[in-house]
Design an enzyme around this catalytic site. Structure first.
Site, short mmCIF file in Angstrom:
data_model
loop_
_atom_site.label_atom_id
_atom_site.label_comp_id
_atom_site.label_asym_id
_atom_site.label_seq_id
_atom_site.Cartn_x
_atom_site.Cartn_y
_atom_site.Cartn_z
N CYS A 240 0.85 -1.18 0.00
CA CYS A 240 0.00 0.00 0.00
C CYS A 240 0.89 1.23 0.00
CB CYS A 240 -0.89 -0.02 1.24
SG CYS A 240 -1.96 1.42 1.39
N GLU B 212 -9.09 -0.74 -2.41
CA GLU B 212 -9.43 0.69 -2.41
C GLU B 212 -10.70 0.94 -1.59
OE1 GLU B 212 -7.11 2.43 -3.33
OE2 GLU B 212 -6.06 0.98 -4.57
C1 SB7 Z 1 -1.84 -4.66 -4.18
C2 SB7 Z 1 -1.72 -3.29 -4.27
C3 SB7 Z 1 -2.86 -2.51 -4.37
C4 SB7 Z 1 -4.08 -3.11 -4.39
C5 SB7 Z 1 -4.20 -4.47 -4.30
C6 SB7 Z 1 -3.07 -5.25 -4.21
C7 SB7 Z 1 -2.81 -1.00 -4.48
C8 SB7 Z 1 -1.61 -0.34 -3.94
C9 SB7 Z 1 -1.73 1.15 -3.97
N1 SB7 Z 1 -2.54 1.63 -2.92
O1 SB7 Z 1 -2.05 1.75 -1.70
C10 SB7 Z 1 -3.83 2.05 -3.17
O2 SB7 Z 1 -4.60 2.17 -2.06
NI NI Z 2 -3.62 1.22 -0.33
#
Ligand code: SB7
Ligand code: NI
Length: 186
Positions: free
Chosen positions: A112, A156
């Site tokens: 994240c 999200e």
């Molecule tokens: C791995 C990464 C994400 C979603 C699902 C699996 C998004 C990473 C970016 N974010 O922190 C968005 O919130």
């Molecule tokens: Ni995230």
């Protein structure tokens, strides 16, 4: 232009808040925010721009990560050679209307942009979801997601509810699977 300096990090209280519903019509400021968020993700996926502006590559960003606790996020998943086409959306006031009983997870876990530490372990997600959401024009959509896009949309949506990916990791058995959980293959 948004950069990583605009992204709040773990233990910031906004990451744990319930985000407020967005009202329509969208204000000009919110339209601008949505477009800046989409640009930020796209830039982060461009190796040259990511290097130039020191962006961590990401496939999505939620408004609460910018310290704006409203129900709005952007996802941009580039097309892959095999099957799926690109998924590029701003989703507002989303609700999961239906979900599969079957779960899925990325074999290497999740990360994240708001979490600088690495938390290892599987993050179980619904394999399939049906989501109702509004676009920036206030038009309502009902859409089904599966596989990787389903995982990203759930990551999200969690941000809108003050939930972080590591909340879902089983501490006793971080890489444990059961009959109901199928790892997503890449
Ligand atoms: C791995 C990464 C994400 C979603 C699902 C699996 C998004 C990473 C970016 N974010 O922190 C968005 O919130
Ligand atoms: Ni995230």
């Amino acid at each position: 232009m948004l950069t990583m300096d605009d992204v709040i990090r773990d233990y910031h209280p906004t990451l744990r808040k319930h985000a407020k519903k967005v009202e329509f019509p969208l204000t000009d400021d919110l339209r601008k925010l949505a477009s800046d968020m989409m640009d930020f993700i796209k830039n982060s996926q461009d190796p040259e721009l990511a290097e130039k502006y020191d962006l961590r590559p990401g496939v999505g960003i939620a408004a609460p990560q910018l310290d704006i606790p409203i129900q709005l996020f952007a996802v941009h998943i580039p097309a892959d050679e095999e099957d799926e086409e690109a998924l590029s959306k701003v989703m507002i006031n989303p609700r999961i209307m239906r979900h599969s009983v079957k779960q899925t997870a990325l074999p290497d876990g999740e990360g994240c942009l708001s979490i600088d530490d690495v938390y290892e372990g599987l993050v179980p997600r619904h394999k399939r979801i049906t989501v109702e959401y509004y676009d920036i024009n206030g038009d309502k959509h009902t859409e089904k997601f599966k596989g990787y896009p389903s995982i990203v949309v759930q990551h999200e949506m969690d941000h809108l509810n003050g939930i972080l990916f590591y909340d879902h990791i089983n501490e006793e058995n971080p890489y444990g699977v059961d009959n109901n959980l199928e790892l997503l293959e890449n």
